[in-house]
Enzyme design. Structure first.
Site, PDB file in Angstrom:
ATOM      1  N   SER A 105       1.005  -0.631   0.035  1.00 41.34           N
ATOM      2  CA  SER A 105      -0.026  -0.092  -0.063  1.00 41.34           C
ATOM      3  C   SER A 105       0.800   1.281  -0.277  1.00 41.34           C
ATOM      4  O   SER A 105       1.354   1.506  -0.922  1.00 41.34           O
ATOM      5  CB  SER A 105      -1.112  -0.287   1.084  1.00 41.34           C
ATOM      6  OG  SER A 105      -1.593   1.191   1.367  1.00 41.34           O
ATOM      7  N   HIS A 106       0.371   2.320   0.789  1.00 43.32           N
ATOM      8  CA  HIS A 106       1.168   3.062   0.915  1.00 43.32           C
ATOM      9  C   HIS A 106       2.561   3.423   1.992  1.00 43.32           C
ATOM     10  O   HIS A 106       2.956   4.460   1.803  1.00 43.32           O
ATOM     11  CB  HIS A 106      -0.152   4.412   1.427  1.00 43.32           C
ATOM     12  CG  HIS A 106      -0.553   3.549   3.469  1.00 43.32           C
ATOM     13  ND1 HIS A 106      -0.904   2.885   3.331  1.00 43.32           N
ATOM     14  CD2 HIS A 106       0.211   3.622   4.622  1.00 43.32           C
ATOM     15  CE1 HIS A 106      -1.145   2.432   4.198  1.00 43.32           C
ATOM     16  NE2 HIS A 106      -0.483   2.935   5.129  1.00 43.32           N
TER      17      HIS A 106
ATOM     18  N   ASP B 112      -2.470   6.310  -3.024  1.00 41.29           N
ATOM     19  CA  ASP B 112      -1.063   5.769  -3.222  1.00 41.29           C
ATOM     20  C   ASP B 112      -0.720   4.828  -3.658  1.00 41.29           C
ATOM     21  O   ASP B 112      -0.643   4.468  -5.239  1.00 41.29           O
ATOM     22  CB  ASP B 112      -1.199   5.458  -1.394  1.00 41.29           C
ATOM     23  CG  ASP B 112      -2.734   3.655  -1.419  1.00 41.29           C
ATOM     24  OD1 ASP B 112      -3.482   4.126  -2.976  1.00 41.29           O
ATOM     25  OD2 ASP B 112      -2.378   3.022  -0.718  1.00 41.29           O
TER      26      ASP B 112
ATOM     27  N   ASP C 242      -0.652   1.593  -3.777  1.00 37.14           N
ATOM     28  CA  ASP C 242      -1.656   0.873  -4.857  1.00 37.14           C
ATOM     29  C   ASP C 242      -2.254   0.927  -5.759  1.00 37.14           C
ATOM     30  O   ASP C 242      -3.662   0.655  -6.185  1.00 37.14           O
ATOM     31  CB  ASP C 242      -1.294  -0.610  -3.726  1.00 37.14           C
ATOM     32  CG  ASP C 242      -2.205  -0.329  -2.527  1.00 37.14           C
ATOM     33  OD1 ASP C 242      -2.900   0.693  -2.358  1.00 37.14           O
ATOM     34  OD2 ASP C 242      -3.434  -1.292  -2.316  1.00 37.14           O
TER      35      ASP C 242
ATOM     36  N   ASP D  68      -4.904   3.062  -3.580  1.00 40.16           N
ATOM     37  CA  ASP D  68      -6.432   2.671  -2.779  1.00 40.16           C
ATOM     38  C   ASP D  68      -7.216   3.406  -2.310  1.00 40.16           C
ATOM     39  O   ASP D  68      -8.399   4.266  -1.676  1.00 40.16           O
ATOM     40  CB  ASP D  68      -6.679   1.557  -2.523  1.00 40.16           C
ATOM     41  CG  ASP D  68      -5.892   0.973  -1.181  1.00 40.16           C
ATOM     42  OD1 ASP D  68      -4.890   1.825  -1.015  1.00 40.16           O
ATOM     43  OD2 ASP D  68      -6.124   0.653  -0.736  1.00 40.16           O
ATOM     44  N   ARG D  69      -6.337   4.341  -2.111  1.00 46.52           N
ATOM     45  CA  ARG D  69      -6.481   5.711  -1.444  1.00 46.52           C
ATOM     46  C   ARG D  69      -6.319   7.211  -2.016  1.00 46.52           C
ATOM     47  O   ARG D  69      -5.709   7.356  -2.985  1.00 46.52           O
ATOM     48  CB  ARG D  69      -5.095   5.666  -0.024  1.00 46.52           C
ATOM     49  CG  ARG D  69      -5.662   5.340   1.100  1.00 46.52           C
ATOM     50  CD  ARG D  69      -4.324   5.150   2.576  1.00 46.52           C
ATOM     51  NE  ARG D  69      -4.101   4.103   2.943  1.00 46.52           N
ATOM     52  CZ  ARG D  69      -4.021   4.811   4.455  1.00 46.52           C
ATOM     53  NH1 ARG D  69      -3.763   5.727   4.688  1.00 46.52           N
ATOM     54  NH2 ARG D  69      -4.058   3.624   5.222  1.00 46.52           N
TER      55      ARG D  69
ATOM     56  N   LYS E 153     -11.649   0.172  -1.441  1.00 43.29           N
ATOM     57  CA  LYS E 153     -11.232   1.308  -2.072  1.00 43.29           C
ATOM     58  C   LYS E 153     -10.763   1.767  -3.282  1.00 43.29           C
ATOM     59  O   LYS E 153      -9.450   1.123  -3.480  1.00 43.29           O
ATOM     60  CB  LYS E 153     -10.643   2.076  -0.330  1.00 43.29           C
ATOM     61  CG  LYS E 153      -9.612   2.177   0.082  1.00 43.29           C
ATOM     62  CD  LYS E 153      -8.498   2.542   1.370  1.00 43.29           C
ATOM     63  CE  LYS E 153      -7.914   1.949   1.588  1.00 43.29           C
ATOM     64  NZ  LYS E 153      -7.282   1.504   3.079  1.00 43.29           N
TER      65      LYS E 153
HETATM   66  C1  G1P Z   1      -4.997   1.812   9.026  1.00 43.87           C
HETATM   67  C2  G1P Z   1      -5.820   3.262   9.006  1.00 43.87           C
HETATM   68  C3  G1P Z   1      -7.469   2.025   8.594  1.00 43.87           C
HETATM   69  C4  G1P Z   1      -7.271   0.983   7.118  1.00 43.87           C
HETATM   70  C5  G1P Z   1      -5.892   0.667   7.196  1.00 43.87           C
HETATM   71  C6  G1P Z   1      -5.839  -0.506   5.938  1.00 43.87           C
HETATM   72  O1  G1P Z   1      -4.932   1.421   9.954  1.00 43.87           O
HETATM   73  O2  G1P Z   1      -6.535   3.949   9.975  1.00 43.87           O
HETATM   74  O3  G1P Z   1      -8.607   3.275   8.271  1.00 43.87           O
HETATM   75  O4  G1P Z   1      -8.117   0.683   6.295  1.00 43.87           O
HETATM   76  O5  G1P Z   1      -4.470   1.642   7.302  1.00 43.87           O
HETATM   77  O6  G1P Z   1      -5.371   0.501   5.119  1.00 43.87           O
HETATM   78  P1  G1P Z   1      -4.733   1.775  11.616  1.00 43.87           P
HETATM   79  O7  G1P Z   1      -2.888   1.303  11.122  1.00 43.87           O
HETATM   80  O8  G1P Z   1      -5.449   2.697  11.883  1.00 43.87           O
HETATM   81  O9  G1P Z   1      -5.492   0.378  12.358  1.00 43.87           O
HETATM   82 ZN    ZN Z   2      -3.021   1.757  -0.738  1.00 43.95          ZN
END
Ligand code: G1P
Ligand code: ZN
Length: 542
Positions: free
Chosen positions: A112-113, A276, A278, A280-281, A375
């Site tokens: 992801s990010h 981000d 991948d 999705d954000r 997302k």
């Molecule tokens: C974080 C975000 C949450 C999201 C997740 C995956 O999780 O707060 O909304 O779904 O990344 O992208 P957290 O680190 O708070 O558990």
């Molecule tokens: Zn992502």
């Protein structure tokens, strides 16, 4: 020739909500990838003769793992795999392909990010046939299998060329290399009024999209520049790089600072956005105004009917518990249900599958709808563009009009990162223990009305999720939420979510930190953050 290779288990292959995430060198241990992929396949009953989608966000190690996964899929009975050219598929595009091609499931390679590179992050995630992250039943089975695995099956074959489109044979399995953008772009064309958006750009509307050298570069270039006619150069950092150019591909005000500064400057374009690693954000910034994800969800819900894909109205809205109540007000006015779910996209899956919710969102920059089961960053950007094209007002005008009509939910999140696990857990345990005595109490200047530990009852399958975060509601309509991150990799991250509702247009340009100062002080005093963690200020404020 199929080889059966003896192996020994690792004990740390427990997939979280976003799959198995580790550093690259960890994944490079002998048989580490093979063990996990075989554990996935062993947990999938009925995979024989089925189709599998494979792709990733292009980060370091993506190509190697795709070749391994392909050879193992061929040795494990799959009849067909669909792979994005160059091994590239954004997470929402993979979700779409799984659904559109009625695949058995998909393997998505991403962290992801989080940063990429030889010593940075990597991840492997399995998505099921609805296109969404594997439910706990499957991830538990994968973990259980990984602890007793004794062998894996793999085809002895050379690497396939994944850079040319077309169909090839791999030990009797068909490998179809597809354009990663094509199906996804077609889906977007069905959902949104591309003519209206083209017209908007033709009229001189300007935009900057920061792809952060991550997966959305090719998607954004094709959709925004080629199909919608945005000026060349609209997409910044559009070349996906294995190390994302050395940056965190996280579209927030810290890592997308360059875009933010540009949007606040005198020669800012009309609209700014980012996605981000991948894809999705999303980050949404108008000229001179940052739109918080909680507000963005509410605004998109209130205006979604302007896009063809949502012209029939919304069935319901779902938001994660720490997301602000701005969307609740929209749901109420529209006369549709609002679902408050625990943090994590997987909780939206049942609501989307059951047709109870159309739009979903989280305060952490995730927004999406029932078009896929992840997302979707570019989707959010395109829905915004569709709304801007229909309303012909600036982002700021639209946001201000929304606040005038619905009131404003001031919102901020304070993150305390890398704190020791023991004091972080003690802080939460202590808050839980004190829940009964909090109502009526005042630590600094505000009085608690009620407090609880959020529990979710899934209305579709009846499952329960407990201890999902401490909610404290104050007299007069403010709220503080405390939870520990479930995605961090070192120590603990305490997240404190703060909000207050102001019914009238009480200072449209007011800074949330200032508007929430007393809530912040009260929350810190109740939890004893300074005393317990030694921190005097949060590391990240969003
Ligand atoms: C974080 C975000 C949450 C999201 C997740 C995956 O999780 O707060 O909304 O779904 O990344 O992208 P957290 O680190 O708070 O558990
Ligand atoms: Zn992502």
């Amino acid at each position: 020739m199929i080889k059966t290779v003896p192996t020994t288990p690792y004990d740390d292959q427990k997939p979280g909500t976003s799959g198995l995430r580790k550093k690259v060198p960890h994944f490079q241990q002998p048989n580490y990838v093979e063990n996990f992929v075989q554990s996935i396949f062993d947990s999938l009953q009925g995979r024989d003769g089925q189709t599998l989608v494979i792709g990733g966000d292009g980060r370091y190690f993506n190509r190697e793992v795709i070749q391994i996964a392909l050879r193992m899929a061929a040795a494990n009975g799959f009849a067909r795999t669909i792979v994005g050219r160059g091994g590239i598929l954004s997470t929402p595009a993979a979700s779409n392909l799984i659904r559109a091609r009625a695949a058995f499931g998909g393997i998505i390679l991403s962290a992801s990010h989080n940063p990429g590179g030889p010593t940075e992050d990597f991840g492997i995630k399995y998505n099921a046939s609805n296109g969404g992250p594997a439910p706990e039943r499957i991830t538990e089975a994968i973990f259980a299998r990984s602890r007793e695995i004794a062998e894996y099956r793999i085809l002895a074959a050379a690497d396939l060329d994944l850079d040319a489109l077309g169909t090839r044979d791999l030990g009797g399995m068909t490998v179809e290399v597809v354009d990663p953008v094509e199906d996804y772009a077609a889906l977007m064309e069905r959902l949104f009024d591309f003519d209206a958006i083209r017209d908007l750009f033709r009229g001189g509307f300007t935009m900057a999209f920061d792809a952060m050298h991550a997966v959305t570069g090719p998607y954004a270039r094709e959709i925004l520049e080629n199909r919608l006619g945005a000026a060349a150069g609209t997409v910044m950092n559009g070349e996906p790089l294995p190390d994302f150019g050395g940056h965190h591909p996280d579209p927030n005000l810290v890592h997308a600072r360059e875009l933010y500064d540009r949007m606040m400057g005198d020669d800012a374009p009309d609209f700014g956005a980012a996605s981000d690693g991948d894809g999705d954000r999303n980050l949404i910034i108008g000229r001179g105004i940052f739109v918080t994800p909680s507000d963005s969800l509410a605004l998109l819900a209130a205006n979604a009917h302007l896009a063809p894909g949502y012209a029939g109205g919304l069935k319901g809205i779902a938001r994660s518990m720490p997301t602000s109540a701005a969307a609740d007000r929209v749901a109420e006015r529209l006369g549709i249900p609002l679902y408050e779910t625990p943090t994590g996209w997987k909780f939206f899956g049942n609501l989307l599958d059951a047709g109870r919710a159309t739009l979903c969102g989280e305060e952490s920059a995730g927004t999406g709808s029932d078009h896929v089961r992840e997302k979707d960053g570019l989707w959010a950007v395109l829905l915004w563009l569709n709304i801007l094209a229909a309303r012909r007002q600036s982002v700021k005008e639209i946001v201000h009009e929304h606040w005038r009509s619905f009131g404003r939910d001031y919102y901020t999140r304070h993150d305390y990162e890398g704190i020791d696990t023991a004091p972080a857990e003690a802080l939460m345990a202590d808050l839980r223990a004190r829940l009964p005595e909090l109502p009526g109490s005042t630590a600094a200047s505000m009085t608690v009305e009620r407090a609880d530990d959020f529990a979710y009852h899934d209305p579709v399958d009846g499952s329960e999720a407990r201890a999902q975060g401490i909610r404290i509601y104050f007299r007069g309509g403010a709220r503080a939420v405390f939870r520990l991150s479930g995605t961090g990799t070192s120590g603990a991250t305490l997240r404190v979510y703060l909000e207050r509702y102001a019914p009238g247009p009480d200072g449209l340009d007011r800074d949330p930190q200032e508007a929430l100062a007393d809530v912040i002080t009260e929350a810190n005093a109740i939890a004893g953050i300074r005393a317990r963690t030694g921190r005097t200020a949060p590391d990240v404020v969003t």
